[in-house]
Design a protein around this motif. Structure first.
Motif, PDB file in Angstrom:
ATOM      1  N   GLY A 187      23.579  19.768  46.287  1.00 23.38           N
ATOM      2  CA  GLY A 187      22.377  20.217  46.989  1.00 23.38           C
ATOM      3  C   GLY A 187      22.132  21.704  46.867  1.00 23.38           C
ATOM      4  N   ALA A 188      22.975  22.459  46.079  1.00 22.64           N
ATOM      5  CA  ALA A 188      22.813  23.909  45.930  1.00 22.64           C
ATOM      6  C   ALA A 188      21.804  24.185  44.835  1.00 22.64           C
ATOM      7  CB  ALA A 188      24.162  24.549  45.572  1.00 22.64           C
ATOM      8  N   THR A 189      21.056  25.260  45.028  1.00 26.59           N
ATOM      9  CA  THR A 189      20.065  25.692  44.033  1.00 26.59           C
ATOM     10  C   THR A 189      20.659  26.691  43.026  1.00 26.59           C
ATOM     11  OG1 THR A 189      19.314  27.430  45.534  1.00 26.59           O
ATOM     12  CG2 THR A 189      18.162  25.299  45.642  1.00 26.59           C
ATOM     13  N   GLN A 190      21.803  27.265  43.302  1.00 28.62           N
ATOM     14  CA  GLN A 190      22.460  28.246  42.411  1.00 28.62           C
ATOM     15  C   GLN A 190      23.902  27.824  42.169  1.00 28.62           C
ATOM     16  OE1 GLN A 190      22.103  32.061  44.186  1.00 28.62           O
ATOM     17  NE2 GLN A 190      19.938  32.329  43.625  1.00 28.62           N
ATOM     18  N   ARG A 191      24.442  28.363  41.142  1.00 25.35           N
ATOM     19  CA  ARG A 191      25.847  28.106  40.823  1.00 25.35           C
ATOM     20  C   ARG A 191      26.515  29.411  40.423  1.00 25.35           C
ATOM     21  NH1 ARG A 191      27.327  22.554  37.657  1.00 25.35           N
ATOM     22  NH2 ARG A 191      26.819  21.132  39.354  1.00 25.35           N
ATOM     23  N   ILE A 192      27.831  29.507  40.652  1.00 21.71           N
ATOM     24  CA  ILE A 192      28.636  30.670  40.246  1.00 21.71           C
ATOM     25  C   ILE A 192      29.598  30.201  39.165  1.00 21.71           C
ATOM     26  CG2 ILE A 192      30.351  32.337  40.983  1.00 21.71           C
ATOM     27  CD1 ILE A 192      29.007  32.245  43.753  1.00 21.71           C
TER      28      ILE A 192
ATOM     29  N   SER B  69      29.934  36.522  50.450  1.00 22.69           N
ATOM     30  CA  SER B  69      30.748  37.651  50.913  1.00 22.69           C
ATOM     31  C   SER B  69      32.114  37.668  50.243  1.00 22.69           C
ATOM     32  CB  SER B  69      30.893  37.570  52.437  1.00 22.69           C
ATOM     33  OG  SER B  69      31.556  36.355  52.796  1.00 22.69           O
ATOM     34  N   VAL B  70      32.619  36.509  49.864  1.00 21.48           N
ATOM     35  CA  VAL B  70      33.943  36.451  49.202  1.00 21.48           C
ATOM     36  C   VAL B  70      33.831  36.827  47.723  1.00 21.48           C
ATOM     37  CG1 VAL B  70      35.806  34.891  48.536  1.00 21.48           C
ATOM     38  CG2 VAL B  70      34.817  34.763  50.812  1.00 21.48           C
ATOM     39  N   LEU B  71      32.792  36.343  47.053  1.00 23.60           N
ATOM     40  CA  LEU B  71      32.661  36.586  45.617  1.00 23.60           C
ATOM     41  C   LEU B  71      32.358  38.055  45.328  1.00 23.60           C
ATOM     42  CD1 LEU B  71      30.598  33.439  44.574  1.00 23.60           C
ATOM     43  CD2 LEU B  71      33.058  33.850  44.276  1.00 23.60           C
ATOM     44  N   PRO B  72      32.753  38.522  44.179  1.00 26.51           N
ATOM     45  CA  PRO B  72      32.422  39.924  43.820  1.00 26.51           C
ATOM     46  C   PRO B  72      30.948  40.074  43.511  1.00 26.51           C
ATOM     47  CG  PRO B  72      33.511  38.836  41.985  1.00 26.51           C
ATOM     48  CD  PRO B  72      33.574  37.867  43.153  1.00 26.51           C
ATOM     49  N   LYS B  73      30.553  41.310  43.453  1.00 25.22           N
ATOM     50  CA  LYS B  73      29.152  41.626  43.188  1.00 25.22           C
ATOM     51  C   LYS B  73      28.826  41.267  41.744  1.00 25.22           C
ATOM     52  CE  LYS B  73      25.754  45.300  43.599  1.00 25.22           C
ATOM     53  NZ  LYS B  73      25.546  46.731  43.889  1.00 25.22           N
ATOM     54  N   PRO B  74      27.757  40.509  41.508  1.00 26.34           N
ATOM     55  CA  PRO B  74      27.430  40.128  40.127  1.00 26.34           C
ATOM     56  C   PRO B  74      27.036  41.343  39.283  1.00 26.34           C
ATOM     57  CG  PRO B  74      25.659  39.480  41.598  1.00 26.34           C
ATOM     58  CD  PRO B  74      26.759  39.956  42.485  1.00 26.34           C
ATOM     59  N   ARG B  75      27.366  41.244  38.043  1.00 27.48           N
ATOM     60  CA  ARG B  75      27.051  42.368  37.138  1.00 27.48           C
ATOM     61  C   ARG B  75      25.582  42.341  36.704  1.00 27.48           C
ATOM     62  NH1 ARG B  75      32.261  42.597  32.997  1.00 27.48           N
ATOM     63  NH2 ARG B  75      33.864  42.975  34.606  1.00 27.48           N
ATOM     64  N   GLN B  76      25.009  41.182  36.526  1.00 25.31           N
ATOM     65  CA  GLN B  76      23.615  41.057  36.094  1.00 25.31           C
ATOM     66  C   GLN B  76      22.778  40.530  37.274  1.00 25.31           C
ATOM     67  OE1 GLN B  76      23.458  38.573  32.668  1.00 25.31           O
ATOM     68  NE2 GLN B  76      24.756  39.943  31.394  1.00 25.31           N
TER      69      GLN B  76
ATOM     70  N   MET C  81      26.926  29.379  52.325  1.00 25.56           N
ATOM     71  CA  MET C  81      26.509  30.301  51.286  1.00 25.56           C
ATOM     72  C   MET C  81      26.784  31.730  51.671  1.00 25.56           C
ATOM     73  SD  MET C  81      25.425  28.671  48.657  1.00 25.56           S
ATOM     74  CE  MET C  81      24.489  29.963  47.856  1.00 25.56           C
ATOM     75  N   THR C  82      26.616  32.014  52.971  1.00 21.90           N
ATOM     76  CA  THR C  82      26.838  33.394  53.394  1.00 21.90           C
ATOM     77  C   THR C  82      28.284  33.765  53.238  1.00 21.90           C
ATOM     78  OG1 THR C  82      25.074  33.130  54.976  1.00 21.90           O
ATOM     79  CG2 THR C  82      26.524  35.030  55.259  1.00 21.90           C
ATOM     80  N   THR C  83      29.149  32.852  53.630  1.00 18.20           N
ATOM     81  CA  THR C  83      30.575  33.152  53.494  1.00 18.20           C
ATOM     82  C   THR C  83      31.001  33.215  52.029  1.00 18.20           C
ATOM     83  OG1 THR C  83      31.038  30.795  53.674  1.00 18.20           O
ATOM     84  CG2 THR C  83      31.102  32.080  55.707  1.00 18.20           C
TER      85      THR C  83
ATOM     86  N   GLU D   3      40.196  40.346  32.701  1.00 17.78           N
ATOM     87  CA  GLU D   3      40.077  39.681  34.003  1.00 17.78           C
ATOM     88  C   GLU D   3      38.884  38.710  33.985  1.00 17.78           C
ATOM     89  OE1 GLU D   3      39.719  42.663  36.901  1.00 17.78           O
ATOM     90  OE2 GLU D   3      41.773  43.428  36.643  1.00 17.78           O
ATOM     91  N   PRO D   4      38.953  37.653  34.757  1.00 16.65           N
ATOM     92  CA  PRO D   4      37.817  36.696  34.766  1.00 16.65           C
ATOM     93  C   PRO D   4      36.539  37.331  35.305  1.00 16.65           C
ATOM     94  CG  PRO D   4      39.381  36.194  36.505  1.00 16.65           C
ATOM     95  CD  PRO D   4      40.028  37.251  35.655  1.00 16.65           C
ATOM     96  N   THR D   5      35.428  36.872  34.750  1.00 13.82           N
ATOM     97  CA  THR D   5      34.106  37.390  35.126  1.00 13.82           C
ATOM     98  C   THR D   5      33.323  36.269  35.833  1.00 13.82           C
ATOM     99  OG1 THR D   5      34.164  38.768  33.166  1.00 13.82           O
ATOM    100  CG2 THR D   5      32.035  38.505  34.251  1.00 13.82           C
ATOM    101  N   TYR D   6      32.660  36.631  36.929  1.00 11.47           N
ATOM    102  CA  TYR D   6      31.872  35.678  37.721  1.00 11.47           C
ATOM    103  C   TYR D   6      30.396  35.942  37.486  1.00 11.47           C
ATOM    104  CZ  TYR D   6      36.305  34.750  40.042  1.00 11.47           C
ATOM    105  OH  TYR D   6      37.616  34.424  40.304  1.00 11.47           O
ATOM    106  N   ILE D   7      29.667  34.873  37.179  1.00  7.60           N
ATOM    107  CA  ILE D   7      28.235  34.980  36.897  1.00  7.60           C
ATOM    108  C   ILE D   7      27.508  34.021  37.856  1.00  7.60           C
ATOM    109  CG2 ILE D   7      26.434  34.669  35.146  1.00  7.60           C
ATOM    110  CD1 ILE D   7      28.620  35.134  33.036  1.00  7.60           C
TER     111      ILE D   7
END
Length: 539
Positions: free
Chosen positions: A194-199, A6-13, A1-3, A176-180
């Motif tokens: 087993g993850a509690t969150q999703r992108i 760090s790779v994903l961009p900063k979420p907007r919300q 999760m840490t890695t 451009e694609p948006t990551y949430i």
């Protein structure tokens, strides 16, 4: 999760904290909670009550038993629209209110707006001419304005060029694609990994350029235009019969086409043509021109006549002088032949000369008197012409100058010319060819100067002559000719039945003109006209 984070961009919300989430929940409960609705009092308990708000009506209509102005659902209320934007009162350096701030509102400072009376006064007559600056702008400002103008024009031109080219259609670039980052509301829920969150990666769905339009654009009909200007009419008045007659417009009648073959009267055709409405006016200058031409013609004729008279008089005078000279020469020759002395001859010559001079003086006086008389008559004639009207003068001149010779012959006023000089053209005489060459001295020079049978009697015309008619009658003496003529081959000597044989005929056959009314109808009609009014005279 840490890695991964760090790779994903900063979420907007960002996720809300627990405090913020509680705050929003309370606000949501306030908004969604059902408040008790304010109801109007029941019927019969409304004395003194006045509906003032929309809740007092309870989504219903007005109350008829309450006699006040009511506006349920704001129906019938006249709302006065207030200006959304108001300007603050502005004052210039001298303390005067700037009323032109409304005109300048919304425009740039560089735009010149003339809103005062002094803007209409010429600069050389204005009182504040010292404050007006007429300096030319600098080159930097001119270049800057030129560049702005060029860029604006290029923008307009490029836009029109691109719109005219169908290949340069404006295509929106895909975003451009948006990551949430998605976290489920239930904390205990986990996924297969087993993850509690999703992108979640949000991508814009591509549009098929060949796909037909999903919606049909209907053109809304254009709204009604502005009402036309009112036409002001005078009050209606009764139409007179004359106005009705003037408003009768004849139908259109063509002079070229008549498809149905109607028979159109000539008066209707002329009325439709409009020729009768045109008044033909003749200019007065035509009559003046004709009078001037008549006067000039008369004057020219008079001048020609006077010149001819003068030529005749001069020729007569020269002829008399020649005769006088010849007479004197003959007298002198007779005197010399008789042996009279020269002295007596000289005295006689002087006496003859004095007598001839006195005769010439008398003749000159007579000619002057005749000229005076002619001039006086001409002046009287011109005075009478000047006193005549235009119509009478034209008739008189036409009768005097343009009279046909046939009319004179019919009236018996034509007179033959007695002088033979005017009967023939003098240019035909005294020529080396023609009749002068062989028949000048012949008695038969003028063949038609006398009648053909002037001296012969009518009886001798029809009697054959021995000398000339031998070929026709076979010759013979006068007795045989008379005998031949007296032979009654057809029994004519006895005469026709009913003919008058008492008178003998010497000349050609003479006939009597028959009466125009052999049956007496004209006489009968004349007698009937002369009869009494009640009827014909039976006697």
């Amino acid at each position: 999760m840490t890695t991964l984070s760090s790779v994903l961009p900063k979420p907007r919300q960002q996720l809300l904290s627990s405090e913020q989430q509680n705050k929003y929940e309370r606000k949501y409960d306030e908004l969604t909670s059902v408040k008790p609705r304010k109801q109007p009092p029941p019927y019969g308990q409304r004395s003194g009550w006045k509906p003032k708000t929309q809740e007092d009506f309870g989504n219903g209509g007005a109350f008829p038993e309450i006699h006040v102005a009511q506006y349920p659902l704001d129906m019938g209320r006249t709302t006065t629209t207030k200006s959304v934007e108001s300007l603050a009162l502005q004052v210039d350096a001298e303390g005067n209110i700037q009323y032109d701030a409304i005109a300048k509102h919304g425009h740039t400072e560089s735009r010149v707006i003339h809103s005062q009376f002094k803007d209409l006064v010429p600069l050389n007559q204005r009182a504040d001419i010292e404050k007006v600056t007429l300096e030319r702008t600098g080159e930097d400002e001119v270049k800057e304005t030129t560049e702005k103008t060029r860029e604006a024009l290029e923008k307009i031109v490029q836009g029109k060029i691109k719109a005219a080219q169908p290949k340069n259609v404006k295509v929106n670039k895909p975003l451009e694609p948006t990551y949430i980052r998605y976290t489920p509301g239930q904390q205990g829920e986990t996924y297969n990994s087993g993850a509690t969150q999703r992108i979640i990666r949000m991508v814009e769905m591509p549009v098929d350029p060949m796909e037909p339009p999903k919606f049909k654009h209907k053109k809304i009909p254009r709204g009604p235009p502005s009402p036309p200007a009112p036409v002001l009419h005078s009050p209606p008045r009764k139409v007179t019969a004359k106005e009705q007659q003037e408003w009768i417009i004849p139908p259109c009648i063509s002079n070229w086409k008549n498809a149905k073959g109607y028979t159109i009267p000539l008066d209707k055709r002329l009325a439709a043509d409009g020729r009768g409405l045109q008044e033909v006016t003749i200019n007065d200058n035509f009559s003046k021109l004709s009078e001037a031409l008549f006067a000039a013609d008369r004057h020219a004729r008079e001048e020609v006549k006077q010149r001819a008279l003068m030529r005749d008089k001069l020729a007569q005078k020269e002829k008399e002088e020649k005769e006088k000279r010849l007479r004197m020469l003959a007298q002198k020759a007779r005197e010399e032949r008789a042996g009279i002395s020269s002295a007596s001859g000289g005295a006689t010559g002087t006496v003859a000369e004095s007598e001839s001079e006195s005769e010439s003086d008398e003749e000159k006086v007579r000619e002057r008197e005749e000229l005076r008389r002619d001039r006086r008559k001409e002046r009287e004639r011109e005075y009478r012409l000047s006193r005549m009207g235009a119509e009478q003068r034209a008739k008189y001149l036409a009768r005097e100058q343009n009279r046909d010779i046939s009319e004179k012959i019919a009236l018996g006023l034509a007179k033959p010319t007695l002088s033979k000089e005017s009967m023939f053209d003098a240019r035909l005489f005294n020529q080396s060819e023609g009749l002068d060459s062989g028949f000048k001295d012949d008695e038969a020079y003028d063949l038609y100067d006398k009648p053909l049978f002037a001296g012969a009697s009518s009886s001798s015309i029809y009697r054959p002559k021995k000398e000339y008619d031998s070929d026709l009658y076979g010759g013979g003496n006068a007795e045989s000719v008379n005998k031949m003529l007296n032979v009654d081959r057809f029994g004519i000597t006895k005469g026709f039945q009913g003919a008058d044989t008492a008178h003998s005929r010497d000349g050609p056959v003479e006939f009597e003109k028959e009466e125009a009314d052999p049956f007496g109808f004209n006489q009968f009609l004349d007698d009937a006209k002369k009869g009494s009014k009640r009827g014909l005279d039976t006697s």
